[in-house]
Design an enzyme around this catalytic site. Structure first.
Site, PDB file in Angstrom:
ATOM      1  N   HIS A 337     -45.998   8.060  52.381  1.00 24.20           N
ATOM      2  CA  HIS A 337     -45.700   7.308  51.151  1.00 24.20           C
ATOM      3  C   HIS A 337     -44.251   7.452  50.708  1.00 24.20           C
ATOM      4  O   HIS A 337     -43.969   7.517  49.502  1.00 24.20           O
ATOM      5  CB  HIS A 337     -46.651   7.756  50.029  1.00 24.20           C
ATOM      6  N   CYS A 338     -43.316   7.529  51.661  1.00 19.94           N
ATOM      7  CA  CYS A 338     -41.879   7.692  51.353  1.00 19.94           C
ATOM      8  C   CYS A 338     -41.621   8.933  50.513  1.00 19.94           C
ATOM      9  O   CYS A 338     -40.606   9.007  49.801  1.00 19.94           O
ATOM     10  CB  CYS A 338     -41.285   6.486  50.618  1.00 19.94           C
ATOM     11  N   ALA A 339     -42.519   9.893  50.536  1.00 20.15           N
ATOM     12  CA  ALA A 339     -42.356  11.066  49.676  1.00 20.15           C
ATOM     13  C   ALA A 339     -42.773  12.331  50.416  1.00 20.15           C
ATOM     14  O   ALA A 339     -43.698  13.028  50.009  1.00 20.15           O
ATOM     15  CB  ALA A 339     -43.158  10.891  48.389  1.00 20.15           C
TER      16      ALA A 339
END
Ligand SMILES: Cc1ncc(COP(=O)(O)O)c(C=O)c1O
Length: 380
Positions: A337-339
């Site tokens: 999740h791009c995190a």
């Protein structure tokens, strides 16, 4: 039509008024604010200014002129960080940031900015006292997300804003997961810079977002170019929002964003929050006893947004998302999740997780159907 549970990435569907506003703008208005000596330009400028006013109202921002439009939250965060931080400065952030914050901070670190990431607990919670303890004489900025897009955790932004204010340190908030979905008040939360996406909880089209800048906060420009007016000098205008809006903006998108923000104002953020929280509770409850399923984020519902991430023993999250999509027509998002920072804190960096993110247009029944789909996969 399927069940769309990926609102934390981009909200869908949009309110009818948003589709109509974009269509109307493109067919009937067509011009760009500040570019043209005709009524179409005046109408485009009026729409953009109304959008600034509606956003300022929503965020209780000190001045609508401080609302500068961008393509997304990422650009707004970059604009704030790179406009403020110089080599030799120190910046405080958290250990669960999205790459939209983390990567520009790491890039600035390579250019001589000192960075402290205050550790969050595995459920994402953060103690404001730890933020205060990290302050140094050269701390130039506290920069935090409001809520994690992986864990759903809401950070105590009001308390941290008070600390930043007491120490005279500017405060940047990444409101990607809360704008439109959780009450935000720049005045009472002492927020100096607020980065928001237009395409999530504000129901605008892709390619919309912005940075709200408190007057008195001086930002260096990170993009220079045409400003429509004040064209003679070789430097960007000093005044906001022109200073930060080089080049032709997404005027049709902004027209849609205005309709989206009006929708949020009409419904009321509290009501939207209530509905999304009720859906989250139903989903969590329905998933609770799925064999081998572990949920991420805080147990206390009041400390989370409408994001429910999980891992299921024996299943790769991407496979689960694939089967949910292909067999059950349930749209989720799996992976990091791009995190990756948030996954590191939660202990899911190696595997990633499966994320459900309901929105205002989802129903209680859809939550039950989605949970049943997960159960039937986990039951084999
Ligand atoms: C916490 C957080 N910050 C920043 C972003 C980036 O937003 P955008 O895609 O609008 O640049 C996201 C998007 O998912 C997010 O969840």
């Amino acid at each position: 039509m399927g069940i769309y549970l990926d609102n934390a990435a981009t909200s869908w569907p949009k309110p009818e008024a948003v589709y109509l506003a974009v269509d109307h703008f493109m067919r009937e208005v067509g011009a760009t604010p500040g570019r043209g000596g005709h009524w179409r330009e005046a109408e485009a400028a009026r729409i953009a200014d109304e959008a600034r006013m509606a956003l300022a109202q929503l965020f209780n921002a000190p001045d609508p002129a401080g609302v500068a439009f961008t393509m997304n939250a990422t650009q707004a965060i970059n604009m704030a960080l790179k406009g403020l931080l110089q080599p030799g400065d120190h910046v405080i952030t958290s250990s669960i940031e999205h790459n939209a914050m983390w990567r520009p901070l790491k890039a600035l670190e390579r250019r001589g900015v000192a960075l402290t990431a205050v550790p969050c607990a595995p459920d994402g919670t953060l103690d404001p006292a730890d933020v205060e303890a990290a302050i140094r004489p050269n701390t130039r900025l506290i920069a935090l997300l409001h809520a994690s897009n992986v864990l759903g955790t809401i950070l105590p932004i009001g308390e941290i804003g008070r600390i930043a204010h007491d120490h005279g340190i500017p405060f940047l908030v990444d409101a990607a997961q809360t704008a439109g979905a959780y009450p935000l008040d720049m005045e009472s939360m002492h927020i100096d810079l607020l980065a928001f996406p237009g395409h999530k909880g504000l129901y605008g089209p892709h390619g919309t977002g912005g940075l709200v800048v408190r007057s008195g906060v001086q930002l260096e420009t990170w993009v220079e170019g045409g400003s429509g007016t004040e064209s003679a000098p070789e430097t960007m205008p000093e005044a906001l929002p022109l200073r930060l809006e080089a080049g032709t903006q997404n005027a049709a998108g902004i027209a849609g964003l205005l309709a989206g923000v009006r929708f949020v104002l009409e419904q009321g953020v509290e009501r939207i929050r209530e509905h999304e929280l009720a859906l989250t509770a139903i989903l969590i409850d329905a998933l609770r006893d799925v064999p081998g399923l572990a949920m991420l984020g805080p147990a206390d519902l009041s400390r989370r947004t409408a994001v429910v991430s999980m891992v299921v023993d024996g299943y790769v999250p991407d496979q689960l998302a694939f089967v949910l999509d292909q067999v059950f027509d349930v749209a989720t998002r799996a992976g990091l999740h791009c995190a990756p920072q948030a996954h590191r804190v939660a202990g899911t960096l190696a595997t990633g997780a499966l994320r459900f993110s309901p929105g205002f247009f989802n129903t209680a029944d859809e939550m039950r159907v989605a949970a049943e789909a997960v159960r039937s996969i986990a039951d084999g």
